[in-house]
Write a protein that holds these residues in place. Structure first.
Motif, mmCIF file in Angstrom:
data_model
loop_
_atom_site.group_PDB
_atom_site.id
_atom_site.type_symbol
_atom_site.label_atom_id
_atom_site.label_comp_id
_atom_site.label_asym_id
_atom_site.label_seq_id
_atom_site.Cartn_x
_atom_site.Cartn_y
_atom_site.Cartn_z
ATOM 1 N N SER A 140 -6.718 0.895 -6.451
ATOM 2 C CA SER A 140 -5.367 1.047 -6.566
ATOM 3 C C SER A 140 -4.133 0.276 -6.153
ATOM 4 O O SER A 140 -3.376 -0.716 -6.437
ATOM 5 C CB SER A 140 -5.194 2.309 -6.307
ATOM 6 N N ARG A 141 -5.377 0.044 -4.913
ATOM 7 C CA ARG A 141 -4.348 -1.346 -3.896
ATOM 8 C C ARG A 141 -4.401 -2.219 -3.820
ATOM 9 O O ARG A 141 -3.883 -3.153 -3.196
ATOM 10 C CB ARG A 141 -4.879 0.263 -2.101
ATOM 11 N N LYS A 142 -5.500 -2.596 -4.929
ATOM 12 C CA LYS A 142 -5.402 -4.472 -4.639
ATOM 13 C C LYS A 142 -6.103 -5.008 -3.575
ATOM 14 O O LYS A 142 -6.444 -5.978 -2.881
ATOM 15 C CB LYS A 142 -4.737 -4.993 -5.240
ATOM 16 N N LYS A 143 -7.055 -3.931 -2.768
ATOM 17 C CA LYS A 143 -7.773 -4.518 -1.474
ATOM 18 C C LYS A 143 -9.383 -3.891 -1.802
ATOM 19 O O LYS A 143 -10.118 -4.225 -0.444
ATOM 20 C CB LYS A 143 -7.399 -3.326 -0.061
ATOM 21 N N ALA B 182 0.783 -1.462 -0.234
ATOM 22 C CA ALA B 182 -0.107 -0.078 -0.098
ATOM 23 C C ALA B 182 1.447 1.525 -0.028
ATOM 24 O O ALA B 182 2.318 1.167 0.368
ATOM 25 C CB ALA B 182 -0.780 0.737 1.229
ATOM 26 N N ILE B 183 0.187 2.060 -0.570
ATOM 27 C CA ILE B 183 0.823 3.422 0.237
ATOM 28 C C ILE B 183 -0.164 4.581 0.993
ATOM 29 O O ILE B 183 -0.915 4.430 0.778
ATOM 30 C CB ILE B 183 1.204 4.487 -1.609
ATOM 31 N N ALA C 8 -14.528 7.736 -4.931
ATOM 32 C CA ALA C 8 -13.690 7.808 -5.202
ATOM 33 C C ALA C 8 -13.184 6.757 -4.290
ATOM 34 O O ALA C 8 -11.554 5.965 -4.052
ATOM 35 C CB ALA C 8 -13.388 8.752 -4.148
ATOM 36 N N VAL C 9 -12.907 6.290 -2.490
ATOM 37 C CA VAL C 9 -12.553 5.315 -1.702
ATOM 38 C C VAL C 9 -12.984 4.228 -2.497
ATOM 39 O O VAL C 9 -11.212 3.616 -2.617
ATOM 40 C CB VAL C 9 -13.757 5.149 -0.466
#
Length: 533
Positions: free
Chosen positions: A438-441, A9-10, A431-432
């Protein structure tokens, strides 16, 4: 939380923003637009009736005259207040013009008589009776002090010898009311006139004292006409159009400006006052109309550089030779005068105010010396405004994070999604979801949702999945949710109801899209056929 999850994660140090929402770009204003905005119009005087004309004195301090009802009022260009009033007319005053030295003022009226006044004494020096109908314009040549030219509703243009009060010649050619005119900057013997017969005529009293040298058809009743500073171009106003013509080229039309919605009543030449390599590029055409707009037109680039809205129909406009004052007259007698703000103006106002109260110039109090023992010593300079050329280092603004942003920052993905769903803001929820993708979660969060939380998600998908703005993300998610949570859905009547509603909405959306494709198939051949014609 596992170390692997943290490395994948970022870390989010900023708020999540919807990607689908368009951002508003800040509009940048040019130096010229700032210049014209510096003339802030101020309602200085309410006169008796419509202000038919405005004229500035060519000599300093450039006072201006306004004609209204049977009166000519002269205003100070410094204070914008009336200085004197001339009320020796028997009928409505229609036009006013200063002589080149600013000492005399000529004005016409509905009685057909032209009067020449001494500006300081307000006394009538000459009366020129010759027109049988109302006189609508009177003008001095640019330098010549002995002659006048005028025009009126009798369709005649007259050239006058002021000293002997006689008409030198009657210039005949117009077939309707003569409403406007202007003297050439190149020669005092040349001038132009505009008429309701749609034509503008160019006269030269040296060549012919009967016929005009050139006739131009504007295409509508001409309300105003002016020479541009070069002397080879003229601008005409009629209908809702302002046109620019090349007189030297035989009356060739160069450009037509159609930015007004109603009749253009008056035009004048203004100067930007902005430093430029080519001084001719500083001149602009100012036009006013019955639609209440004042437009500024750059005829070198053929673009409108400024537009100002006034609360009433406008009848006249004038711009001072020193580029400091702009005056607009309205149909209901309201005079709007705008004075450009400069450092010199501010200093002069302060000095005048000081003299008025009797104390002379205002002395600034001495500043106290700040010592390190004072608390203000450590806060000095914080309220100082930066000067030009200073490089500003701004403090970063502290972002106020929403609840879901704080949870994303802590890698609490499921809790962030549930928090956004409870807030019921679709933009933030999508948006969430995009951030979790993008986090693949995202799928992992869907799998870990409880039955109640899954109901929140299904209710959101039912409400927004067919909206075009969110459909690209949510319809794919609907399919994944049903596949991964089929066991929980089959065991709950509430979740089954959501699925039935989703199926009905998607079927209806597919039907609408098929109908639209059929309509497109009918219209496309018609559009192609119309394009070939």
């Amino acid at each position: 939380m596992a170390v692997g999850d943290r490395s994948e994660a970022i870390v989010k140090t900023f708020a999540v923003k919807p990607k689908l929402k368009p951002t508003n770009k800040k509009s940048t204003s040019s130096p010229e637009s700032k210049y014209w905005k510096s003339f802030r119009p101020k309602q200085t005087q309410t006169l008796v009736s419509s202000i038919t004309s405005l004229a500035f004195s060519p000599t300093s301090p450039h006072d201006f005259a306004a004609t209204h009802s049977a009166t000519v009022t002269i205003f100070s260009s410094k204070t914008l207040e009336p200085k004197s009033t001339i009320a020796s007319f028997k009928d409505t005053a229609t036009s006013a013009c200063f002589r080149s030295d600013g000492q005399l003022l000529a004005a016409g009226s509905y009685s057909g008589q032209i009067q020449v006044f001494d500006v300081k004494k307000r006394s009538v020096l000459r009366r020129l009776p010759g027109h049988s109908r109302p006189v609508h314009f009177v003008s001095y040549p640019r330098v010549d002090k002995l002659h006048l030219f005028s025009g009126g509703d009798d369709s005649i243009v007259k050239y006058w010898d002021v000293s002997s009060e006689t008409s030198i010649c009657n210039l005949i050619g117009h077939k309707d009311y003569v409403r406007c005119g202007d003297g050439s900057p190149a020669s005092d013997d040349m001038f132009i006139t505009g008429s309701y017969d749609h034509t503008v005529r160019v006269w030269d009293v040296r060549v012919s004292k009967i016929a005009s040298m050139l006739s131009i058809n504007h295409g509508a009743p001409v309300e105003d006409v002016i020479y541009l500073p070069s002397g080879g171009l003229i601008a005409t106003a009629g209908g809702n159009i302002v046109k620019i013509w090349d007189v030297i080229g035989g009356g060739k039309l160069l450009h037509s400006m159609e930015s007004h919605n109603k009749t253009v009543t008056s035009i004048c030449v203004g100067k930007t006052g902005i430093n430029s390599v080519n001084s001719t590029n500083q001149y602009r055409i100012l036009s006013v109309s019955l639609d209440g707009y004042l437009k500024v037109f750059n005829y070198s680039t053929l673009k409108i550089t400024s537009s100002t809205r006034f609360p009433s129909s406008l009848m006249s406009v004038a711009f001072s030779p020193d580029c400091n004052t702009r005056v607009v007259g309205s149909a209901n007698g309201v005079l709007y005068a705008g004075k450009r703000k400069t450092n010199e103006n501010i200093e002069s106002v302060e000095s005048e105010w000081g003299k008025h109260i009797g104390f002379g110039a205002i002395e600034e109090p001495e500043k106290r010396i700040l010592r390190p023992s004072y608390f203000r010593y450590f806060h000095r300079g914080q309220n100082e405004k930066p000067s030009k050329g200073d490089y500003l280092i701004m403090r970063p603004k502290r972002l106020k994070l929403a609840e879901h942003d704080k949870l994303l920052k802590k890698f609490l993905h499921k809790e962030a999604l549930v928090s956004a769903l409870k807030a019921k803001n679709p933009e933030n929820v999508v948006a969430v979801m995009e951030e979790l993708v993008s986090r693949k979660k995202l799928l992992k969060c869907v799998s870990n949702l409880g039955v109640d939380e899954l109901g929140l998600l299904m209710g959101f998908l039912q409400k927004y999945c067919t909206m075009p703005r969110y459909a690209g993300v949510l319809i794919v998610l609907v399919k994944k949710v049903v596949e991964h949570r089929i066991d929980d859905i089959s065991g709950s009547d509430e979740l089954k109801g959501y699925v039935r509603n989703l199926k009905r909405l998607i079927v209806e959306e597919i039907r609408i899209q098929e109908s639209l494709q059929e309509i497109q198939g009918i219209i496309s051949p018609l559009l192609k056929t119309a394009g070939r014609r």
